[in-house]
Scaffold this motif. Structure first.
Motif, PDB file in Angstrom:
ATOM      1  N   HIS A  68      43.461  44.408  37.707  1.00 11.24           N
ATOM      2  CA  HIS A  68      43.201  44.710  36.297  1.00 11.24           C
ATOM      3  C   HIS A  68      42.223  43.693  35.667  1.00 11.24           C
ATOM      4  O   HIS A  68      42.409  43.263  34.520  1.00 11.24           O
ATOM      5  N   ASN A  69      41.243  43.302  36.400  1.00 14.56           N
ATOM      6  CA  ASN A  69      40.240  42.361  35.898  1.00 14.56           C
ATOM      7  C   ASN A  69      38.864  42.970  36.171  1.00 14.56           C
ATOM      8  O   ASN A  69      38.297  42.827  37.255  1.00 14.56           O
ATOM      9  N   PHE A  70      38.324  43.664  35.191  1.00 15.15           N
ATOM     10  CA  PHE A  70      37.065  44.391  35.351  1.00 15.15           C
ATOM     11  C   PHE A  70      35.867  43.449  35.425  1.00 15.15           C
ATOM     12  O   PHE A  70      34.844  43.772  36.022  1.00 15.15           O
ATOM     13  N   TYR A  71      35.994  42.247  34.824  1.00  9.84           N
ATOM     14  CA  TYR A  71      34.865  41.325  34.726  1.00  9.84           C
ATOM     15  C   TYR A  71      34.979  40.151  35.703  1.00  9.84           C
ATOM     16  O   TYR A  71      34.337  39.120  35.505  1.00  9.84           O
ATOM     17  N   ARG A  72      35.738  40.290  36.751  1.00  9.88           N
ATOM     18  CA  ARG A  72      35.989  39.166  37.649  1.00  9.88           C
ATOM     19  C   ARG A  72      34.722  38.700  38.357  1.00  9.88           C
ATOM     20  O   ARG A  72      34.482  37.497  38.512  1.00  9.88           O
ATOM     21  N   ASP A  73      33.869  39.608  38.786  1.00  2.70           N
ATOM     22  CA  ASP A  73      32.686  39.257  39.569  1.00  2.70           C
ATOM     23  C   ASP A  73      31.423  39.088  38.732  1.00  2.70           C
ATOM     24  O   ASP A  73      30.356  38.823  39.288  1.00  2.70           O
ATOM     25  N   ASP A  74      31.508  39.233  37.422  1.00  6.02           N
ATOM     26  CA  ASP A  74      30.337  39.025  36.569  1.00  6.02           C
ATOM     27  C   ASP A  74      30.055  37.527  36.417  1.00  6.02           C
ATOM     28  O   ASP A  74      30.942  36.678  36.559  1.00  6.02           O
ATOM     29  N   ALA A 125      30.876  32.513  38.244  1.00  5.63           N
ATOM     30  CA  ALA A 125      31.614  33.773  38.098  1.00  5.63           C
ATOM     31  C   ALA A 125      32.711  33.621  37.053  1.00  5.63           C
ATOM     32  O   ALA A 125      33.280  32.532  36.871  1.00  5.63           O
ATOM     33  N   ILE A 126      32.996  34.707  36.385  1.00  7.59           N
ATOM     34  CA  ILE A 126      34.071  34.678  35.389  1.00  7.59           C
ATOM     35  C   ILE A 126      35.404  34.428  36.059  1.00  7.59           C
ATOM     36  O   ILE A 126      36.231  33.652  35.570  1.00  7.59           O
ATOM     37  N   GLY A 127      35.631  35.073  37.186  1.00  7.37           N
ATOM     38  CA  GLY A 127      36.839  34.819  37.971  1.00  7.37           C
ATOM     39  C   GLY A 127      38.080  35.369  37.317  1.00  7.37           C
ATOM     40  O   GLY A 127      38.036  36.202  36.398  1.00  7.37           O
ATOM     41  N   GLY A 128      39.220  34.869  37.784  1.00  8.52           N
ATOM     42  CA  GLY A 128      40.504  35.331  37.280  1.00  8.52           C
ATOM     43  C   GLY A 128      41.253  36.139  38.324  1.00  8.52           C
ATOM     44  O   GLY A 128      40.923  36.134  39.528  1.00  8.52           O
ATOM     45  N   LYS A 129      42.258  36.853  37.898  1.00  8.43           N
ATOM     46  CA  LYS A 129      43.058  37.654  38.812  1.00  8.43           C
ATOM     47  C   LYS A 129      42.266  38.860  39.324  1.00  8.43           C
ATOM     48  O   LYS A 129      41.363  39.351  38.669  1.00  8.43           O
TER      49      LYS A 129
END
Length: 302
Positions: A180-186, A173-177
């Motif tokens: 405001h993280n649209f791509y977190r679960d991609d 997963a791309i992850g992150g906060k």
């Protein structure tokens, strides 16, 4: 006794040849060696303080012998100063390419660069846009009007780093906060491309462009040739029609009746001044007038 020794020393110095002159049968090295030996001999014969002229000559001889050696040294340095092979001067290309088989929806190239720069130094980034037909179909259906990309390539300045990043991030997963993280679960879909260079990326596009241009020029040339042939045939037909019309007009004016048309056929050419053939002229009897006949008879029976 002192005066005699001084004279001998002066005589020896006077007999030493100049540094530039070379003895016959000897090379420059032998002549310079002989000059140095003569100068040393003259200096040793005189007492202290009396061998100064010989020392001066010795310095001149030493300078004369050093000239060819200096020239040889310059030549050696010039040979050594030749630049090395071009392969040694060129920098070794250690960049590596990572392929993104799928790009998350509406992710831009700047976002990909921002995410990849966390793992190392990045060079160039290229994302292939989706087909225009697919984009227009989505927009007509009321979907998102942003640009989407189907695949991409990321260039790392170190190939070992690129291989490590591709092996570590693939299928993760791309992850992150969360905020405001649209791509977190991609998910990342990465693969390292060994022995792949950046110029190979555009070879397919450039080849297809040249092929399309060549085909277009071929089709245009074929259409141009067909058009020229059609115009030539039309011109020939017009010329032939005009000739036929002129012949028909001449036949209708010069015939004066249907006999000519029946004999010559439709559209036959009738001469304006009909002439008799040579056979008809030979068969026809000669026409003789009455006066000439009487004259001939009177001359015969007189």
């Amino acid at each position: 006794m002192v005066v005699r020794r001084k004279r001998k020393a002066i005589d020896v110095v006077a007999e030493v040849p100049p540094a530039d002159a070379e003895a016959p049968g000897k090379g420059p090295a032998e002549s310079s060696t002989a000059e140095g030996a003569a100068a040393l001999g003259g200096a040793s014969k005189g007492p202290e303080g009396e061998g100064r002229p010989a020392k001066k000559k010795r310095r001149v001889a030493a300078a004369g012998t050093s000239a060819p050696a200096a020239a040889t040294a310059v030549e050696v340095e010039a040979e050594v100063a030749v630049p090395p092979a071009a392969a040694e001067t060129e920098e070794v290309d250690r960049r590596g390419i990572v392929h993104l088989a799928s790009v998350p929806a509406f992710m831009s190239a700047d976002k990909v660069r921002h995410l990849m720069e966390e793992f190392g130094e990045i060079g160039r980034v290229y994302l292939a846009p989706e087909d225009k037909a697919e984009s227009s179909r989505r927009k007509r259906a009321g979907g998102n009007r942003k640009m989407r990309f189907t695949e991409g390539w990321v260039e790392f300045m170190d190939r070992r780093l690129a291989k490590r990043v591709a092996g570590t991030l693939n299928a993760t997963a791309i992850g992150g906060k969360k905020r405001h993280n649209f791509y977190r679960d991609d998910m990342w879909n990465l693969k390292y491309l060994p022995r792949f260079k950046w110029h190979m990326l555009k070879e397919g596009t450039i080849y297809n462009r040249h092929v399309r241009k060549a085909r277009l020029e071929q089709k245009l040339g074929q259409a141009r040739r067909e058009n020229d042939l059609f115009l030539e045939r039309v011109h020939q037909a017009k010329t032939r029609k005009a000739i036929d019309e002129k012949r028909a007009a001449k036949g209708s004016c010069g015939g004066g009746g249907g006999a000519g048309a029946e004999v010559g056929g439709e559209g036959a050419r009738i001469p304006r001044f009909p002439q008799t053939s040579h056979r008809e002229m030979s068969r026809a009897p000669p026409k003789v007038s009455g006066d000439s006949a009487d004259r001939i008879l009177s001359s015969l029976f007189s």
